[in-house]
Design an enzyme around this catalytic site. Sequence first.
Site: not given
Length: 270
Positions: A44-45, A78
């Site tokens: 999960e970037l 994010c």
Amino acid sequence: MGLGTELVETLVTDPLVKKVSFTGSNEVGWKIDEMAKRKKVTLELGSNAPNIIFSDCDLDHAVQSIVLGGFTFAGQACVSAQRIYVQNEIYDEFINKLVTELKELKMGDPLDEATKLGPMITEEAAKRAETWILEAREQGAHIVLGGNRRGTMVEPTVITNVNPRMNVVCAEVFAPIVSIIPFTDEKEVIKKANQSEFGLHAGIFTNNINRAMQMVDAIETSGVWINESSVRRYDHIPYGGIKNSGLGKEGIKYAIEGMTDIKFVGIKLI
């Protein structure tokens, strides 16, 4: 990857570790993926979530949603609303309303219940955000609101007249900074929104369900919210990006599935 590189590699490559799940930067995430080789990996970037505001939306609701979406956790999520595309007919009105709301945000100690915008995680992170703001200004952007830093505190910042090559647009800003970008129609905004290496969440604001479904199909993200900002997330939904935003899905059901090896058993009756 810092001082923990050796430890990380030991953990990731150990044969007793069957699955690796990582949340963090793209640089580290893809290095972990390379280390893991044939193991299962969930990454999960980063992202630079597009939020699209059409002229037929509930404008006051959209403004409030972007205030939360872009400035909750001081923008350090994010899926924070970062690239805000606003249809030309309501562009000026949207900016005026957004700026009015942001001026009322109380900055300060997050332990104070009245605080709406707290500090960034480190002063280094705040300095990086400040550098990107100054860089955008030098490249021709207009700072409508904010742009200043005091220690770890970065003011809520609204930027216009940006271009896709600026870091505040194309990279993950991870700070209380939003860029407001005008557009004419669906075709134009789809092209602009998809002009990104990332693909995690998006927000679409419109009262036209046909337009909403058209945008859902066209926007290259793994999650799309209608009349809600990109920052919204619940534990039961599939959560994880495409493109450079990662691999696999989080969320209780989906994480369990990702950590499970399915075994088939067949029995022949004789």
